[in-house]
Design a protein around this motif. Structure first.
Motif, PDB file in Angstrom:
ATOM      1  N   LEU A 123       0.826  -1.207   0.000  1.00  0.00           N
ATOM      2  CA  LEU A 123       0.000   0.000   0.000  1.00  0.00           C
ATOM      3  C   LEU A 123       0.859   1.256   0.000  1.00  0.00           C
ATOM      4  CD1 LEU A 123      -2.801  -0.982   2.553  1.00  0.00           C
ATOM      5  CD2 LEU A 123      -3.067  -0.652   0.080  1.00  0.00           C
ATOM      6  N   LEU A 124       1.943   1.227   0.766  1.00  0.00           N
ATOM      7  CA  LEU A 124       2.840   2.370   0.819  1.00  0.00           C
ATOM      8  C   LEU A 124       3.448   2.646  -0.555  1.00  0.00           C
ATOM      9  CD1 LEU A 124       4.390   4.453   2.629  1.00  0.00           C
ATOM     10  CD2 LEU A 124       6.185   2.726   2.817  1.00  0.00           C
ATOM     11  N   ARG A 125       3.816   1.591  -1.238  1.00  0.00           N
ATOM     12  CA  ARG A 125       4.451   1.731  -2.552  1.00  0.00           C
ATOM     13  C   ARG A 125       3.449   2.087  -3.648  1.00  0.00           C
ATOM     14  NH1 ARG A 125       8.911   3.382  -4.969  1.00  0.00           N
ATOM     15  NH2 ARG A 125       9.164   2.436  -7.023  1.00  0.00           N
ATOM     16  N   TRP A 126       2.227   1.602  -3.506  1.00  0.00           N
ATOM     17  CA  TRP A 126       1.218   1.750  -4.568  1.00  0.00           C
ATOM     18  C   TRP A 126       0.642   3.161  -4.627  1.00  0.00           C
ATOM     19  CZ3 TRP A 126      -4.131   2.579  -3.768  1.00  0.00           C
ATOM     20  CH2 TRP A 126      -4.910   2.532  -4.926  1.00  0.00           C
ATOM     21  N   LYS A 127       0.423   3.783  -3.461  1.00  0.00           N
ATOM     22  CA  LYS A 127      -0.235   5.084  -3.424  1.00  0.00           C
ATOM     23  C   LYS A 127       0.771   6.199  -3.701  1.00  0.00           C
ATOM     24  CE  LYS A 127      -3.689   7.500  -0.639  1.00  0.00           C
ATOM     25  NZ  LYS A 127      -4.479   7.454   0.627  1.00  0.00           N
ATOM     26  N   LYS A 128       0.337   7.217  -4.454  1.00  0.00           N
ATOM     27  CA  LYS A 128       1.231   8.319  -4.799  1.00  0.00           C
ATOM     28  C   LYS A 128       1.002   9.485  -3.841  1.00  0.00           C
ATOM     29  CE  LYS A 128       2.732  11.381  -8.522  1.00  0.00           C
ATOM     30  NZ  LYS A 128       4.131  11.193  -8.111  1.00  0.00           N
ATOM     31  N   TYR A 129       2.114  10.013  -3.318  1.00  0.00           N
ATOM     32  CA  TYR A 129       2.052  11.117  -2.368  1.00  0.00           C
ATOM     33  C   TYR A 129       2.787  12.342  -2.906  1.00  0.00           C
ATOM     34  CZ  TYR A 129       0.620   7.527   0.976  1.00  0.00           C
ATOM     35  OH  TYR A 129      -0.041   6.513   1.602  1.00  0.00           O
ATOM     36  N   ASP A 130       2.395  13.503  -2.413  1.00  0.00           N
ATOM     37  CA  ASP A 130       3.142  14.722  -2.719  1.00  0.00           C
ATOM     38  C   ASP A 130       4.383  14.831  -1.839  1.00  0.00           C
ATOM     39  OD1 ASP A 130       1.280  16.072  -4.655  1.00  0.00           O
ATOM     40  OD2 ASP A 130      -0.083  15.852  -2.956  1.00  0.00           O
ATOM     41  N   LEU A 131       4.242  14.455  -0.575  1.00  0.00           N
ATOM     42  CA  LEU A 131       5.347  14.571   0.380  1.00  0.00           C
ATOM     43  C   LEU A 131       5.312  13.398   1.347  1.00  0.00           C
ATOM     44  CD1 LEU A 131       7.626  16.192   1.862  1.00  0.00           C
ATOM     45  CD2 LEU A 131       5.790  17.381   3.105  1.00  0.00           C
ATOM     46  N   VAL A 132       6.453  12.783   1.566  1.00  0.00           N
ATOM     47  CA  VAL A 132       6.592  11.723   2.568  1.00  0.00           C
ATOM     48  C   VAL A 132       7.602  12.187   3.612  1.00  0.00           C
ATOM     49  CG1 VAL A 132       7.437   9.400   3.011  1.00  0.00           C
ATOM     50  CG2 VAL A 132       5.919   9.820   1.086  1.00  0.00           C
ATOM     51  N   ILE A 133       7.260  12.043   4.880  1.00  0.00           N
ATOM     52  CA  ILE A 133       8.093  12.534   5.978  1.00  0.00           C
ATOM     53  C   ILE A 133       8.489  11.370   6.871  1.00  0.00           C
ATOM     54  CG2 ILE A 133       8.142  14.019   8.023  1.00  0.00           C
ATOM     55  CD1 ILE A 133       5.935  15.703   6.656  1.00  0.00           C
ATOM     56  N   ASN A 134       9.775  11.207   7.074  1.00  0.00           N
ATOM     57  CA  ASN A 134      10.263  10.269   8.090  1.00  0.00           C
ATOM     58  C   ASN A 134      10.191  10.977   9.429  1.00  0.00           C
ATOM     59  OD1 ASN A 134      11.572   8.312   9.606  1.00  0.00           O
ATOM     60  ND2 ASN A 134      13.613   9.042   9.027  1.00  0.00           N
ATOM     61  N   SER A 135       9.312  10.523  10.300  1.00  0.00           N
ATOM     62  CA  SER A 135       9.023  11.266  11.526  1.00  0.00           C
ATOM     63  C   SER A 135       9.988  10.970  12.668  1.00  0.00           C
ATOM     64  CB  SER A 135       7.597  10.962  11.991  1.00  0.00           C
ATOM     65  OG  SER A 135       7.474   9.594  12.331  1.00  0.00           O
ATOM     66  N   THR A 136      10.803   9.945  12.540  1.00  0.00           N
ATOM     67  CA  THR A 136      11.665   9.541  13.654  1.00  0.00           C
ATOM     68  C   THR A 136      13.128   9.541  13.231  1.00  0.00           C
ATOM     69  OG1 THR A 136       9.873   8.117  14.455  1.00  0.00           O
ATOM     70  CG2 THR A 136      12.056   7.791  15.412  1.00  0.00           C
ATOM     71  N   HIS A 137      13.869  10.516  13.724  1.00  0.00           N
ATOM     72  CA  HIS A 137      15.300  10.582  13.436  1.00  0.00           C
ATOM     73  C   HIS A 137      15.995   9.318  13.941  1.00  0.00           C
ATOM     74  CE1 HIS A 137      19.481  11.775  13.498  1.00  0.00           C
ATOM     75  NE2 HIS A 137      19.500  11.565  14.811  1.00  0.00           N
ATOM     76  N   GLY A 138      16.862   8.764  13.118  1.00  0.00           N
ATOM     77  CA  GLY A 138      17.629   7.592  13.525  1.00  0.00           C
ATOM     78  C   GLY A 138      16.925   6.273  13.316  1.00  0.00           C
ATOM     79  N   SER A 139      15.702   6.305  12.792  1.00  0.00           N
ATOM     80  CA  SER A 139      14.955   5.079  12.567  1.00  0.00           C
ATOM     81  C   SER A 139      15.309   4.495  11.199  1.00  0.00           C
ATOM     82  CB  SER A 139      13.450   5.352  12.639  1.00  0.00           C
ATOM     83  OG  SER A 139      12.711   4.252  12.160  1.00  0.00           O
ATOM     84  N   SER A 140      15.897   3.307  11.180  1.00  0.00           N
ATOM     85  CA  SER A 140      16.254   2.677   9.908  1.00  0.00           C
ATOM     86  C   SER A 140      15.009   2.284   9.124  1.00  0.00           C
ATOM     87  CB  SER A 140      17.130   1.449  10.156  1.00  0.00           C
ATOM     88  OG  SER A 140      16.482   0.537  11.024  1.00  0.00           O
TER      89      SER A 140
END
Length: 294
Positions: free
Chosen positions: A60-77
């Motif tokens: 689902l993450l790969r299929w849907k198109k977004y304008d902006l994606v934010i990694n909310s947790t610094h240091g999270s692999s």
């Protein structure tokens, strides 16, 4: 801890729809009253026991198109990986920024640094600099929830006195001993004789005070939050319930001994943290007194 960045995005882009990519099942409860949430993609905590749900979440993450994606947790692999795999026009990884660390004394906080980072990122894209106050943690309790919490507290106390709420549990080394809590409670009782005392119990239904004071038990975090919202101050070691207290606007005293208080301290208008390795009980009582007198 996601609620501040969700509010920040909603404030910056009022018409945007927001998806959350999370692990576990608690997010729909937390974001129940967030109108701008479109979809919550939940990965199971134990992927090998729910392999199809796990794979479907990444699909689902790969299929849907977004304008902006934010990694909310610094240091999270896993956060960096999901940001990389997402289908988006802009991808923001929220890497550590030494310049911002020097500029903002609270940059280390795990719920705040992503907001500082995002604001800088957006100015680089041509947006006007945002210098407004950072959003607090907030699970947005509604009036009915707060009133229900008030009734439950009144049923326990049977009076109109203000209440000090304690949460004596925590995980691992963050947990204080029964001796510590009994000593601390004795000093609290002597210092604040006109207050009710109640202990919010953890899911394990255990008490470091051996159930010597009235207790409240629930496994529903919104019900727990509504109960806490009707108390005058909440006192706990570093744990998720401490942050729940902050997220309902209750003044919160966070007790730290092993974890980094600069990363995880509670924050709202009247909350504070102390490192109990460096601060004694009398100093903690003085800080509590100051909050209760405001």
């Amino acid at each position: 801890m996601l609620t501040p960045i969700v509010q920040e995005v909603a404030n910056t882009f009022p018409n945007a729809r927001i998806d959350l990519f999370v692990k576990g099942s608690i997010s729909p409860t937390i974001f129940k009253n967030y109108e701008n949430i479109d979809q919550i993609i939940q990965l199971p905590k134990k992927p090998f026991k729910n392999i199809f749900k796990y794979i479907n979440g990444w699909f689902l993450l790969r299929w849907k198109k977004y304008d902006l994606v934010i990694n909310s947790t610094h240091g999270s692999s896993s956060g960096k990986l999901s940001t990389r795999l997402a289908n988006a026009q802009y991808k923001f990884y929220s890497e550590w920024d030494d310049e911002l660390h020097l500029k903002y004394s609270d940059y280390q906080h795990s719920a705040k640094n992503v907001i500082y980072n995002l604001r800088k990122f957006l100015t680089q894209l041509g947006f006007e600099e945002n210098t407004s106050r950072l959003p607090y943690l907030n699970i947005k309790l509604d009036k009915d929830e707060i009133e229900t919490g008030k009734r439950k507290l009144t049923q326990i106390n049977n009076n109109n006195n203000k209440t000090i709420c304690l949460f004596t549990n925590a995980t691992g080394d963050k947990c204080y001993s029964e001796d510590w809590w009994n000593s601390f409670y004795g000093h609290l009782q002597s210092e604040f004789p006109d207050y009710n005392f109640v202990e919010l119990l953890p899911v394990e239904n255990i008490s470091k005070l051996n159930f010597k004071i009235p207790t409240f038990y629930s496994t529903d975090i919104r019900e727990m939050g509504a109960f806490i919202a009707n108390t005058s101050i909440f006192i706990a070691a570093d744990n998720g319930v401490m942050h729940l207290s902050g997220a309902v606007g209750t003044p919160t005293a966070g007790l730290f001994s092993v974890t980094n208080e600069h990363m995880y301290k509670p924050y709202n208008d009247k909350s504070f943290s102390v490192n109990t390795n460096n601060v004694n009980e009398n100093e903690i009582l003085d800080l509590i007194k100051k909050v209760l007198q405001e």
